[in-house]
Design a protein around this motif. Structure first.
Motif, mmCIF file in Angstrom:
data_model
loop_
_atom_site.group_PDB
_atom_site.id
_atom_site.type_symbol
_atom_site.label_atom_id
_atom_site.label_comp_id
_atom_site.label_asym_id
_atom_site.label_seq_id
_atom_site.Cartn_x
_atom_site.Cartn_y
_atom_site.Cartn_z
ATOM 1 N N ILE A 31 -2.092 0.655 -22.047
ATOM 2 C CA ILE A 31 -2.586 1.511 -20.953
ATOM 3 C C ILE A 31 -4.084 1.295 -20.759
ATOM 4 O O ILE A 31 -4.585 1.209 -19.644
ATOM 5 N N ARG A 32 -4.789 1.150 -21.884
ATOM 6 C CA ARG A 32 -6.238 0.900 -21.819
ATOM 7 C C ARG A 32 -6.544 -0.401 -21.084
ATOM 8 O O ARG A 32 -7.528 -0.495 -20.359
ATOM 9 N N ILE A 33 -5.722 -1.409 -21.296
ATOM 10 C CA ILE A 33 -5.953 -2.709 -20.638
ATOM 11 C C ILE A 33 -5.943 -2.523 -19.116
ATOM 12 O O ILE A 33 -6.823 -2.997 -18.409
ATOM 13 N N PHE A 34 -4.935 -1.767 -18.604
ATOM 14 C CA PHE A 34 -4.853 -1.557 -17.149
ATOM 15 C C PHE A 34 -6.050 -0.748 -16.652
ATOM 16 O O PHE A 34 -6.606 -1.041 -15.590
ATOM 17 N N ILE A 35 -6.438 0.267 -17.446
ATOM 18 C CA ILE A 35 -7.574 1.098 -17.010
ATOM 19 C C ILE A 35 -8.886 0.300 -17.076
ATOM 20 O O ILE A 35 -9.694 0.350 -16.147
ATOM 21 N N ASP A 36 -9.071 -0.468 -18.154
ATOM 22 C CA ASP A 36 -10.295 -1.280 -18.273
ATOM 23 C C ASP A 36 -10.398 -2.265 -17.107
ATOM 24 O O ASP A 36 -11.471 -2.484 -16.571
ATOM 25 N N ASN A 37 -9.263 -2.870 -16.734
ATOM 26 C CA ASN A 37 -9.275 -3.800 -15.601
ATOM 27 C C ASN A 37 -9.629 -3.067 -14.311
ATOM 28 O O ASN A 37 -10.410 -3.567 -13.503
ATOM 29 N N ILE B 94 3.621 -7.994 -22.961
ATOM 30 C CA ILE B 94 4.427 -8.104 -24.186
ATOM 31 C C ILE B 94 4.724 -6.707 -24.737
ATOM 32 O O ILE B 94 5.844 -6.395 -25.141
ATOM 33 N N ILE B 95 3.704 -5.840 -24.720
ATOM 34 C CA ILE B 95 3.886 -4.490 -25.273
ATOM 35 C C ILE B 95 4.903 -3.700 -24.439
ATOM 36 O O ILE B 95 5.824 -3.089 -24.983
ATOM 37 N N ILE B 96 4.750 -3.736 -23.127
ATOM 38 C CA ILE B 96 5.643 -2.937 -22.276
ATOM 39 C C ILE B 96 7.077 -3.490 -22.323
ATOM 40 O O ILE B 96 8.040 -2.734 -22.495
ATOM 41 N N LEU B 97 7.217 -4.802 -22.203
ATOM 42 C CA LEU B 97 8.566 -5.385 -22.260
ATOM 43 C C LEU B 97 9.191 -5.190 -23.645
ATOM 44 O O LEU B 97 10.401 -5.037 -23.771
ATOM 45 N N GLY B 98 8.340 -5.187 -24.660
ATOM 46 C CA GLY B 98 8.809 -4.947 -26.033
ATOM 47 C C GLY B 98 9.339 -3.538 -26.230
ATOM 48 O O GLY B 98 9.974 -3.235 -27.238
ATOM 49 N N HIS B 99 9.067 -2.650 -25.284
ATOM 50 C CA HIS B 99 9.597 -1.281 -25.323
ATOM 51 C C HIS B 99 10.668 -1.092 -24.238
ATOM 52 O O HIS B 99 10.895 0.026 -23.783
ATOM 53 N N GLU C 25 -2.595 -1.600 -7.746
ATOM 54 C CA GLU C 25 -1.877 -0.557 -8.490
ATOM 55 C C GLU C 25 -0.920 -1.233 -9.462
ATOM 56 O O GLU C 25 -0.091 -2.062 -9.067
ATOM 57 N N PHE C 26 -1.055 -0.890 -10.718
ATOM 58 C CA PHE C 26 -0.128 -1.371 -11.748
ATOM 59 C C PHE C 26 0.745 -0.189 -12.158
ATOM 60 O O PHE C 26 0.230 0.903 -12.416
ATOM 61 N N ILE C 27 2.067 -0.403 -12.180
ATOM 62 C CA ILE C 27 2.976 0.684 -12.560
ATOM 63 C C ILE C 27 3.784 0.268 -13.792
ATOM 64 O O ILE C 27 4.408 -0.804 -13.811
ATOM 65 N N ILE C 28 3.741 1.120 -14.800
ATOM 66 C CA ILE C 28 4.520 0.886 -16.023
ATOM 67 C C ILE C 28 5.758 1.760 -15.929
ATOM 68 O O ILE C 28 5.639 2.983 -15.764
ATOM 69 N N THR D 272 1.987 12.390 -22.322
ATOM 70 C CA THR D 272 1.100 13.232 -21.507
ATOM 71 C C THR D 272 -0.247 13.411 -22.212
ATOM 72 O O THR D 272 -1.305 13.211 -21.615
ATOM 73 N N GLU D 273 -0.163 13.757 -23.520
ATOM 74 C CA GLU D 273 -1.406 13.964 -24.275
ATOM 75 C C GLU D 273 -2.195 12.666 -24.392
ATOM 76 O O GLU D 273 -3.415 12.652 -24.247
ATOM 77 N N MET D 274 -1.469 11.574 -24.637
ATOM 78 C CA MET D 274 -2.151 10.288 -24.783
ATOM 79 C C MET D 274 -2.910 9.922 -23.509
ATOM 80 O O MET D 274 -4.078 9.514 -23.558
ATOM 81 N N LEU D 275 -2.265 10.100 -22.356
ATOM 82 C CA LEU D 275 -2.911 9.759 -21.091
ATOM 83 C C LEU D 275 -4.148 10.622 -20.859
ATOM 84 O O LEU D 275 -5.206 10.124 -20.464
ATOM 85 N N SER D 276 -4.011 11.925 -21.147
ATOM 86 C CA SER D 276 -5.157 12.822 -20.958
ATOM 87 C C SER D 276 -6.326 12.394 -21.840
ATOM 88 O O SER D 276 -7.481 12.396 -21.411
ATOM 89 N N GLU D 277 -5.993 12.018 -23.083
ATOM 90 C CA GLU D 277 -7.019 11.565 -24.028
ATOM 91 C C GLU D 277 -7.731 10.321 -23.500
ATOM 92 O O GLU D 277 -8.960 10.251 -23.484
ATOM 93 N N ILE D 278 -6.926 9.345 -23.053
ATOM 94 C CA ILE D 278 -7.513 8.083 -22.565
ATOM 95 C C ILE D 278 -8.413 8.360 -21.354
ATOM 96 O O ILE D 278 -9.505 7.809 -21.238
#
Ligand code: ADP
Length: 257
Positions: free
Chosen positions: A153-159, A227-232, A247-250, A113-119
């Protein structure tokens, strides 16, 4: 790589051994071909910034000593291109390390939650041409690689910013889908066709150049994010319509991520 066993007519165990061996060789061959393609695509991408730097260095050499304007323009362009190249090399290194299995995620407990707000706050500061809104009403904590998760998350937002014309809207939301946590990045941008959507996570893939020209990019962002999302142990979903947006959903499983 052309080595294959042929033991037809012999005992079942031997046949099975040959099948396993051949399957393994097919996989190695496939991996080898993908690596060859990767090296070739990467070299191709690196040629462009090098050519630009060379071009400006030549210009500096010829006219830069007497012409202040040429001097400044060349210095700016060289700096800019060197920065592009550094970013590209960072991406290539990440992919190469992932392919060699030498990359390890460094997991820790943190608040998504905090990370998303920060981004979102950071994005609002650097971008004044879009409406950036959020729908984040719950506290979610994750056990994940914080730096890499932020990068994804930044990659999706930058796109979303890159492929949405000025005045468009970008919405980041945090919710639930079944048992998973869902982070959605939605835009009202140019969108993609069904065929294009099938390839967006491929390395070096960029859709129709005429619609996305001048947007920079090497087509590596989404491959890295995947890779990052699947890696988690996460999943990715994408919906898009040309002219309407994407819309991209993680999807992340909080207990196992
Ligand atoms: P790039 O660095 O080119 O943006 P990505 O791997 O991040 O590379 O994206 C691959 C391609 O997918 C982009 O070149 C673009 O054509 C398309 N794309 C990605 N995100 C979006 C989006 N939100 N809206 C429209 N097209 C997108």
């Amino acid at each position: 790589l052309n080595l294959r066993l042929n033991v037809s007519g012999s005992k079942n165990e031997l046949k099975e051994l040959a099948l396993t061996f051949n399957e393994m060789m097919n996989r190695i061959e496939d991996h080898y071909n993908r690596q060859k393609q990767f090296v070739s695509d990467a070299s191709h991408e690196l040629r462009t910034p090098i050519a630009v730097i060379q071009g400006y260095a030549d210009m500096l050499d010829r006219w830069g000593k007497n012409d202040k304007e040429v001097l400044q323009e060349s210095i700016d362009a060289i700096k800019n291109e060197a920065e592009n190249m550094r970013e590209l090399i960072d991406k290539l290194l990440f992919l190469a390390r992932h392919d060699n299995s030498t990359f390890v995620f460094q997991k820790e407990e943190f608040s998504l939650t905090e990370m998303l707000s920060e981004i979102i706050k950071e994005t609002q500061i650097i971008d004044s041409t879009h409406m950036i809104s959020s729908d984040i009403n719950q506290e979610v904590s994750l056990n994940a690689d914080k730096i890499r998760m932020k990068q994804a998350i930044r990659i999706f937002i930058d796109n979303a910013l890159k492929y949405t014309p000025a005045g468009g809207k970008i919405t980041v939301s945090l919710g639930k889908e079944g048992n998973s946590i869902a982070v959605s990045i939605k835009d009202t941008g140019i969108g993609m066709t069904k065929e294009e959507l099938e390839h967006v996570f491929d390395r070096f893939y960029r859709v129709d150049q005429s619609r996305t020209k001048d947007k920079g990019g090497h087509g590596l962002g989404l491959a890295i994010a995947k890779i990052i999302i699947l890696g988690h142990n996460g999943k990715l979903k994408v919906r898009s319509k040309v002219g309407e947006g994407s819309e991209f959903i993680i999807l992340l499983d909080v207990s196992t991520s």
